[in-house]
Design a protein around this motif. Structure first.
Motif, mmCIF file in Angstrom:
data_model
loop_
_atom_site.group_PDB
_atom_site.id
_atom_site.type_symbol
_atom_site.label_atom_id
_atom_site.label_comp_id
_atom_site.label_asym_id
_atom_site.label_seq_id
_atom_site.Cartn_x
_atom_site.Cartn_y
_atom_site.Cartn_z
ATOM 1 N N LEU A 68 0.541 -8.852 24.525
ATOM 2 C CA LEU A 68 1.078 -8.445 23.221
ATOM 3 C C LEU A 68 2.367 -9.208 22.911
ATOM 4 C CD1 LEU A 68 0.005 -6.244 21.324
ATOM 5 C CD2 LEU A 68 1.696 -4.711 22.273
ATOM 6 N N ALA A 72 3.119 -11.837 19.910
ATOM 7 C CA ALA A 72 4.249 -11.692 18.990
ATOM 8 C C ALA A 72 5.085 -12.967 18.976
ATOM 9 C CB ALA A 72 5.107 -10.495 19.389
ATOM 10 N N LEU A 75 3.212 -15.541 16.970
ATOM 11 C CA LEU A 75 3.137 -15.235 15.543
ATOM 12 C C LEU A 75 4.477 -15.421 14.851
ATOM 13 C CD1 LEU A 75 0.856 -12.092 15.362
ATOM 14 C CD2 LEU A 75 0.412 -14.334 14.433
ATOM 15 N N THR A 76 5.566 -15.422 15.594
ATOM 16 C CA THR A 76 6.882 -15.576 14.984
ATOM 17 C C THR A 76 7.512 -16.891 15.403
ATOM 18 O OG1 THR A 76 7.882 -14.389 16.802
ATOM 19 C CG2 THR A 76 7.271 -13.100 14.903
ATOM 20 N N LEU A 150 -0.649 7.844 21.570
ATOM 21 C CA LEU A 150 -1.186 6.484 21.594
ATOM 22 C C LEU A 150 -1.974 6.196 20.324
ATOM 23 C CD1 LEU A 150 -2.237 5.996 25.288
ATOM 24 C CD2 LEU A 150 -0.487 4.783 24.041
ATOM 25 N N ALA A 153 0.539 5.686 17.606
ATOM 26 C CA ALA A 153 1.229 4.405 17.753
ATOM 27 C C ALA A 153 0.323 3.253 17.348
ATOM 28 C CB ALA A 153 1.692 4.223 19.192
ATOM 29 N N ALA A 157 1.319 0.904 14.361
ATOM 30 C CA ALA A 157 1.524 -0.529 14.575
ATOM 31 C C ALA A 157 0.701 -1.338 13.584
ATOM 32 C CB ALA A 157 1.160 -0.900 16.004
ATOM 33 N N ILE A 160 2.316 -0.999 10.100
ATOM 34 C CA ILE A 160 3.584 -1.724 9.958
ATOM 35 C C ILE A 160 3.332 -3.219 9.871
ATOM 36 C CG2 ILE A 160 5.684 -2.334 11.188
ATOM 37 C CD1 ILE A 160 5.730 0.479 12.293
ATOM 38 N N ALA A 161 2.431 -3.714 10.726
ATOM 39 C CA ALA A 161 2.245 -5.158 10.793
ATOM 40 C C ALA A 161 1.275 -5.674 9.738
ATOM 41 C CB ALA A 161 1.744 -5.551 12.180
ATOM 42 N N ARG A 163 -0.288 -7.020 6.394
ATOM 43 C CA ARG A 163 0.275 -7.822 5.312
ATOM 44 C C ARG A 163 0.323 -6.969 4.057
ATOM 45 N NH1 ARG A 163 0.856 -13.133 5.042
ATOM 46 N NH2 ARG A 163 -0.319 -13.402 6.956
#
Lengths: 190, 104
Positions: A68, A72, A75-76, A150, A153, A157, A160-161, A163
């Protein structure tokens, strides 16, 4: 004696990877070194006769969280530290100093405490069967709560992520503008 | 005979402080998250060491605590990294010193 040597080897391995994870420049290297530190911790759990925890650590941390983190990082991409800057930032030195203070504050009681001396461990084991029985009887409520957590979450997640689509009301002009426009502003039809 | 309990505790303290230094000192949000994970792992190591060297290892309390802690750490990492990605999408950066909109 043999176990002790193994402990020091694994401890040195873990600490070296942890230091590398926190000091290296390239974020991909940092993520991989963090995975190495997590694997070292799993080995320590195995040495401490907590087999199930060791394998859970291996699966969750090395298997899931490290991947993960790598995703990340990838991706950034694009806002890394420029390669020209050599001197570490001031905040890094402040962080290291604060960490040294914390280390002294934790290590002093450990080394001075008489109740931690000696204490050879007896025969202890955590068989998976016992863990399963405990999880299904005594710890069944926490287990269910962790399942809910879980799920929440996971959904959080994703939300939030996700688009963000441009809102249709904005395009149609259906909602009033957020700020009161100046009188001469022709952009506002009202 | 394995290493004494104090060595495990010192190792755990070392790992905690390495993670702390990273979480406080580094600029990248992802590295801050890795530092927090390291601190959490150091605490887990303490739980397992105390369980193993404690007077009642048959109670399995330390093992259970660490299992739940690992599950919660997984949830935390997922949400944290999602926040990092969302921030990156909005601001084109994950450097903590550039995310200063709320700074007075």
């Amino acid at each position: 004696m043999r176990n002790e040597i193994a402990f020091y080897l694994v401890a040195a391995f873990t600490v070296a990877f942890a230091i590398a994870a926190m000091t290296l420049r390239d974020l991909v290297h940092c993520a991989l070194c963090a995975a190495g530190a997590f694997a070292g911790l799993a080995m320590l759990y195995l040495q401490l006769d907590a087999e199930f925890v060791g394998f859970a650590q291996l699966l969750v941390y090395v298997g899931a969280i490290a991947v993960l983190i790598l995703f990340a990082v990838l991706l950034t991409r694009g806002d890394e530290v420029r390669p020209g800057r050599a001197a570490p930032a001031r905040s890094w030195w402040m962080g290291a100093g604060a960490a040294a203070l914390v280390l002294a504050a934790i290590a002093a009681p450990i080394l001075l405490s008489p109740s931690l001396e000696g204490g050879a461990p007896g025969a202890a084991s955590a068989p998976v069967r016992r863990i399963g029985e405990e999880l299904m009887t005594r710890y069944v409520l926490p287990l269910e709560l962790v399942g809910v957590l879980l799920t929440g979450a996971l959904l959080g997640a994703v939300v939030i992520a996700m688009r963000e689509e441009p809102r249709t009301e904005d395009k149609a002009g259906g909602i009033p503008p957020r700020f009161t426009p100046t009188p001469g502003n022709p952009a506002n039809p009202r | 005979m394995s290493a004494p309990l104090t060595h495990y505790l010192i190792l755990s303290a070392l790992l905690f402080c390495i993670g702390f230094a990273g979480a406080v000192g580094r600029r990248s949000a992802i590295l801050v998250l890795i530092g927090i994970e390291l601190m959490l792992n150091a605490a887990n190591l303490n739980f397992i060491a105390f369980w193993r060297y404690g007077p009642h290892p048959e109670a399995l309390t330390g093992v259970m605590f660490v299992l739940f802690s690992i599950a919660i750490a997984a949830a935390e990492a997922a949400v944290g990294l999602a926040l990092v990605i969302a921030t990156y999408r909005q601001r084109r950066t994950t450097r903590m010193d550039q995310l200063d909109t709320l700074k007075g």
